[in-house]
Design an enzyme around this catalytic site. Structure first.
Site, short mmCIF file in Angstrom:
data_model
loop_
_atom_site.label_atom_id
_atom_site.label_comp_id
_atom_site.label_asym_id
_atom_site.label_seq_id
_atom_site.Cartn_x
_atom_site.Cartn_y
_atom_site.Cartn_z
N SER A 199 8.44 2.56 5.30
CA SER A 199 9.37 3.29 4.64
C SER A 199 8.94 3.25 3.27
O SER A 199 8.08 3.57 2.64
CB SER A 199 10.86 3.20 4.71
N HIS A 233 4.58 -7.53 -0.28
CA HIS A 233 4.28 -8.67 -0.79
C HIS A 233 5.01 -8.86 -2.22
O HIS A 233 5.57 -7.92 -2.67
CB HIS A 233 2.64 -8.95 -0.92
N ASP A 252 0.78 -1.13 0.14
CA ASP A 252 -0.11 0.13 0.12
C ASP A 252 0.94 1.05 -0.11
O ASP A 252 2.00 1.25 0.64
CB ASP A 252 -0.81 0.04 1.41
#
Length: 288
Positions: free
Chosen positions: A254, A149, A92
């Site tokens: 980050s 991921h 995200d």
């Protein structure tokens, strides 16, 4: 730059990055209910964290702040794009930059770029497959889901810990700190995928207490020096991760950078600097 921005950039060079990060890391692991509940509650309100999609919605149920920060999501909260061959967003966040790797360098922000060779730890053989290839840099904001991921299914070939500074990562530092992503501490994960060599680089930042991978756990050697671990047949045995599988996670931080070899991927035309993305969305399709 404004005076405020100038002072912020100056402070980035003067602050004791690792000491500050260790202190905040200790606070983030504190289990005292009165402290961790207040900290988690404040953070969730301050950054408008959507707990409806979290596997555990009750803020007080988390053991400590890092437990909350690396929270799992409910099943189905991040469906994977089913387009054949789609290259997925690893996290995200928002696109910082993406595009071609030109003359061995990756675009950072207006007037700044950084070296692929340095990003991957200074080994020319390791960097060679990505010269002339493509990159995407995804910035994770504080409110985002902080697990990373797999963009594609891949077999782990090598993991490299690269020591460095811990500059904050945001638009101001990207525009004013040269070689930002090749200066910060990072973990380089090199995979063999259906699109050839693929690198996923987890970049640390100020107050990032640690970076973890699913196969090695916490990746912070006792001595902060470059360390490479092979995972091929002759070393530790192959580790294969499916597309969309969790690769690692940030404890306070980050940026994730994905690299591909030349002529392998075609970034979606609608993506640009600042475009919000979610893990599992298609960033690119195979180049034909």
């Amino acid at each position: 730059m404004s005076m405020k921005q100038c002072l912020f950039i100056l402070s980035q060079y003067l602050l004791p990055h690792h000491l500050l990060s260790r202190l905040i890391g200790c606070a983030a692991e504190c289990r005292a209910a009165w402290f961790k509940n207040r900290l988690i509650g404040w953070f969730a309100r301050q950054y408008q964290v959507d707990m409806n999609e979290a596997q555990v919605e009750d803020l007080s149920a988390y053991a400590h702040f890092n437990d909350f920060f690396t929270r799992a999501l409910k099943e189905g909260a991040r469906p994977l794009d089913q387009t054949p061959g789609a290259i997925l967003s690893p996290a995200d966040g928002a696109i910082s930059q993406l595009g071609p790797i030109e003359q061995g360098r990756i675009f950072q922000a207006k007037g700044h770029s950084f070296s692929v060779l340095e990003l991957l730890g200074g080994d020319a053989q390791r960097a060679a497959p990505f010269m002339g290839g493509d990159f995407a840099t995804v910035y994770l904001s504080p409110k985002d889901y902080h697990r990373v991921h797999m963009p594609l299914a891949g077999t782990l070939r090598e993991m490299v810990y690269v020591p460095g500074r811990l500059f904050s990562v945001n638009q101001t530092t990207a525009e004013n700190v040269p070689e930002l992503f090749a200066r910060n501490e990072r973990v380089v994960c090199l995979f063999d995928s259906e699109r050839g060599p693929m690198a996923v680089v987890l970049v640390g930042a100020m107050i990032v207490a640690s970076i973890e991978t699913v196969w090695a756990g916490l990746v912070t050697p006792p001595r902060r020096q470059l360390k490479s671990v092979r995972y091929d047949e002759a070393a530790r045995g192959p580790i294969h991760l499916e597309k969309g599988a969790e690769l690692g996670r940030f404890k306070l931080g980050s940026t994730a950078i994905v690299l591909f070899a030349p002529h392998q991927v075609e970034w979606n035309a609608g993506l640009a600097s600042g475009t919000p993305v979610r893990m599992g969305e298609a960033l690119a399709l195979p180049r034909t």
